[in-house]
Design an enzyme around this catalytic site. Structure first.
Site, PDB file in Angstrom:
ATOM      1  N   ASP A 155       0.845  -1.259  -0.019  1.00 52.99           N
ATOM      2  CA  ASP A 155       0.014   0.204   0.043  1.00 52.99           C
ATOM      3  C   ASP A 155       1.013   1.353  -0.052  1.00 52.99           C
ATOM      4  OD1 ASP A 155      -2.304   1.513  -0.009  1.00 52.99           O
ATOM      5  OD2 ASP A 155      -2.615   1.283   2.141  1.00 52.99           O
ATOM      6  N   HIS A 201      -3.420  14.159   0.630  1.00 53.93           N
ATOM      7  CA  HIS A 201      -3.895  13.067   1.876  1.00 53.93           C
ATOM      8  C   HIS A 201      -2.646  13.282   2.616  1.00 53.93           C
ATOM      9  CE1 HIS A 201      -4.912   9.874   4.218  1.00 53.93           C
ATOM     10  NE2 HIS A 201      -4.006   9.207   3.871  1.00 53.93           N
ATOM     11  N   GLU A 224     -10.316   4.264   3.937  1.00 53.93           N
ATOM     12  CA  GLU A 224      -9.448   4.806   3.077  1.00 53.93           C
ATOM     13  C   GLU A 224      -9.719   4.263   1.767  1.00 53.93           C
ATOM     14  OE1 GLU A 224      -5.261   4.281   4.408  1.00 53.93           O
ATOM     15  OE2 GLU A 224      -5.434   5.845   5.725  1.00 53.93           O
ATOM     16  N   GLU A 242      -9.217   3.979  -2.006  1.00 54.79           N
ATOM     17  CA  GLU A 242      -8.048   3.941  -2.917  1.00 54.79           C
ATOM     18  C   GLU A 242      -8.384   3.206  -4.070  1.00 54.79           C
ATOM     19  OE1 GLU A 242      -4.605   2.329  -0.545  1.00 54.79           O
ATOM     20  OE2 GLU A 242      -5.270   3.075   1.282  1.00 54.79           O
ATOM     21  N   ASP A 299      -9.083   0.283   2.375  1.00 56.11           N
ATOM     22  CA  ASP A 299      -8.081   0.041   3.442  1.00 56.11           C
ATOM     23  C   ASP A 299      -8.588   0.336   4.701  1.00 56.11           C
ATOM     24  OD1 ASP A 299      -5.861  -0.502   4.716  1.00 56.11           O
ATOM     25  OD2 ASP A 299      -4.799   1.450   4.040  1.00 56.11           O
ATOM     26  N   ARG A 350      -7.712   3.827  13.755  1.00 57.41           N
ATOM     27  CA  ARG A 350      -6.751   4.862  13.842  1.00 57.41           C
ATOM     28  C   ARG A 350      -6.128   4.691  15.248  1.00 57.41           C
ATOM     29  NH1 ARG A 350      -5.644   6.045   8.825  1.00 57.41           N
ATOM     30  NH2 ARG A 350      -7.308   6.691   7.528  1.00 57.41           N
ATOM     31  N   GLN A 401      -3.492   2.036  15.359  1.00 59.62           N
ATOM     32  CA  GLN A 401      -2.386   2.714  14.171  1.00 59.62           C
ATOM     33  C   GLN A 401      -1.323   3.668  15.080  1.00 59.62           C
ATOM     34  OE1 GLN A 401      -3.969   4.536  11.012  1.00 59.62           O
ATOM     35  NE2 GLN A 401      -1.848   4.771   9.669  1.00 59.62           N
ATOM     36  N   LYS A 431      -4.102  -1.871  10.431  1.00 58.44           N
ATOM     37  CA  LYS A 431      -4.229  -2.045   9.195  1.00 58.44           C
ATOM     38  C   LYS A 431      -4.650  -3.491   8.718  1.00 58.44           C
ATOM     39  CE  LYS A 431      -3.179   2.283   7.545  1.00 58.44           C
ATOM     40  NZ  LYS A 431      -4.267   3.037   6.777  1.00 58.44           N
ATOM     41  N   THR A 484      -8.799  -5.617   4.293  1.00 61.37           N
ATOM     42  CA  THR A 484      -8.720  -4.915   3.117  1.00 61.37           C
ATOM     43  C   THR A 484      -9.710  -5.138   2.442  1.00 61.37           C
ATOM     44  OG1 THR A 484      -6.462  -4.494   3.346  1.00 61.37           O
ATOM     45  CG2 THR A 484      -7.262  -3.708   1.546  1.00 61.37           C
ATOM     46  N   GLU A 511      -9.695  12.790   7.963  1.00 61.78           N
ATOM     47  CA  GLU A 511      -9.696  14.010   7.227  1.00 61.78           C
ATOM     48  C   GLU A 511     -10.946  14.883   7.575  1.00 61.78           C
ATOM     49  OE1 GLU A 511      -7.031  13.710   3.514  1.00 61.78           O
ATOM     50  OE2 GLU A 511      -7.903  11.653   4.113  1.00 61.78           O
TER      51      GLU A 511
HETATM   52 CA    CA Z   1      -3.863   3.036   2.997  1.00 65.00          CA
END
Ligand code: CA
Length: 390
Positions: A111, A118, A184, A186, A218, A222, A225, A238, A242, A343
């Site tokens: 990834d 971002h 996420e 992607e 993804d 948080r 992480q 993570k 996925t 975000e």
């Molecule tokens: Ca990612």
């Protein structure tokens, strides 16, 4: 909306009345069984008919490994036929009656972090008051190796992960279900033709190796992480899941969607220089519980998919059929174009929330191609007792 030849993508699905997983191509609102189609008179004498092993494995693996000349030949033969539903009706199943499966054996999974917007947004959130982009960011496509064994097809429920987190003001971590489950948005690239260990793949060889594009979510915890990530980066925050979309759209079908990427005008080391580095004008859409939260534009990415592949192999690491690499979260410059909830600043996912990511792209004839969707619903965390032996 048009499917444009094989622009609806290739996949694998369970079809009513047919045994086992079937290799299919999407034509409008239908999935067309390729093993059946290849035997119909309309395709007699073609490469599609002469290579039944591409369609009979219950997986796209053999077709992915066949290489670009085969991909182009097959698309050229199938394209006109798929437009004629009278000729292919015996092989077609309405999408509503189809159960999509993961369509290829996922090899390694990488990834990236290729969106400047971002990376800047995250830098501001995680390191306030400092320069948001790390000093290496414009020199190399940053990435990490993810966990291919937990990649699941769209529609698979996602169990809320548990792990360690350090609560605000606390001096010791606690264990429990994540309180900050995020998405996420992607785009993923699926490798068809392998490379040899010790031999980097130059940017100019990208199209010989990479078959096509899918959509990726993804999922990210948080709080897990943030606590585990220093200094080695993403791990359990993570690796729990996925999600990928079921349809792999060949890159050659997306020729009309090519757009220059931002790195084109920057001073790069020679192995990352392309004559005209290109990305794709994919219009993404992120929905939670049927509310559109954002529309991330893939056209704003900094690094091209060819640059990502060249960087991933420049040390001699090889790629294999079925390797998947994803772009990293796609975020555009405006607040309604960001690809993650952190975000957006409006909270995280609750149990039962359904996340759907879609994408469209311009087609050669001026119409719009539909790349399908990747969806997933959040299931409650496993109870602490689950899995314990009496
Ligand atoms: Ca990612």
């Amino acid at each position: 909306m048009t499917s444009g030849g094989c622009g609806g993508g290739f996949g694998v699905a369970m079809l009513p009345g047919r045994d086992g997983p079937r290799v299919v191509v999407r034509a409008g609102d239908f999935a067309v069984d390729l093993a059946t189609l290849a035997g119909l008179p309309v395709l007699a004498g073609t490469e599609v008919a002469r290579n039944p092993q591409w369609w009979q494995a219950g997986s796209l693996d053999p077709f992915l490994a066949a290489g670009r000349a085969a991909w182009q030949q097959a698309a050229g033969e199938l394209g006109p036929v798929l437009a004629d539903m009278d000729a292919i009706g015996a092989a077609a199943t309405p999408l509503a009656d189809v159960q999509s499966l993961l369509s290829f054996t996922v090899g390694d999974y990488v990834d990236f972090y290729a969106s400047e917007h971002h990376a800047t947004n995250l830098g501001r959130i995680l390191r306030p008051g400092q320069e948001p982009l790390p000093p290496n960011w414009r020199h190399l496509p940053i990435g990490y190796h993810g966990r291919s064994g937990t990649i699941v097809v769209s529609g698979t429920a996602i169990r809320r992960p548990s792990g360690q987190r350090l609560d605000e003001g606390a001096d010791r971590p606690v264990f429990g279900p994540t309180r900050r489950l995020d998405v996420e948005t992607e785009v993923g690239f699926v490798v068809g033709v392998p490379s040899r260990q010790g031999e980097p793949v130059p940017v100019g060889d990208f199209a010989e190796h990479v078959f096509g594009v899918c959509l990726v979510n993804d999922w990210s915890a948080r709080d897990i992480q943030a606590w585990e990530g220093q200094p080695l980066g993403p791990f359990l925050g993570k690796s729990f899941a996925t999600s990928v979309s079921p349809w792999i759209v060949p890159l050659d079908e997306l020729a009309a969607a090519r757009r220059p990427v931002t790195s084109a005008g920057t001073d790069l080391l020679p192995y990352l220089r392309e004559t005209e580095p290109w990305g794709l004008d994919l219009s993404l859409e992120l929905r939670v519980n049927d509310e559109v939260l954002s529309r991330p534009p893939y056209a704003t990415m900094f690094w091209s998919p060819a640059q990502m592949l060249a960087h991933m192999t420049v040390n001699g690491a090889s790629v294999r059929t079925g390797d998947l690499y994803a772009s990293g979260t796609v975020s555009g410059p405006s607040p309604d174009q960001v690809g993650s909830l952190i975000e957006l600043g409006r909270g995280f996912l609750d149990d039962g929330d359904e996340v759907v990511i879609r994408a469209t792209a311009p087609a050669a004839d001026g119409s719009t191609m539909d790349l399908g969707a990747v969806s997933g619903t959040v299931a409650p965390a496993a109870s602490p007792a689950a899995g314990r032996r009496g």
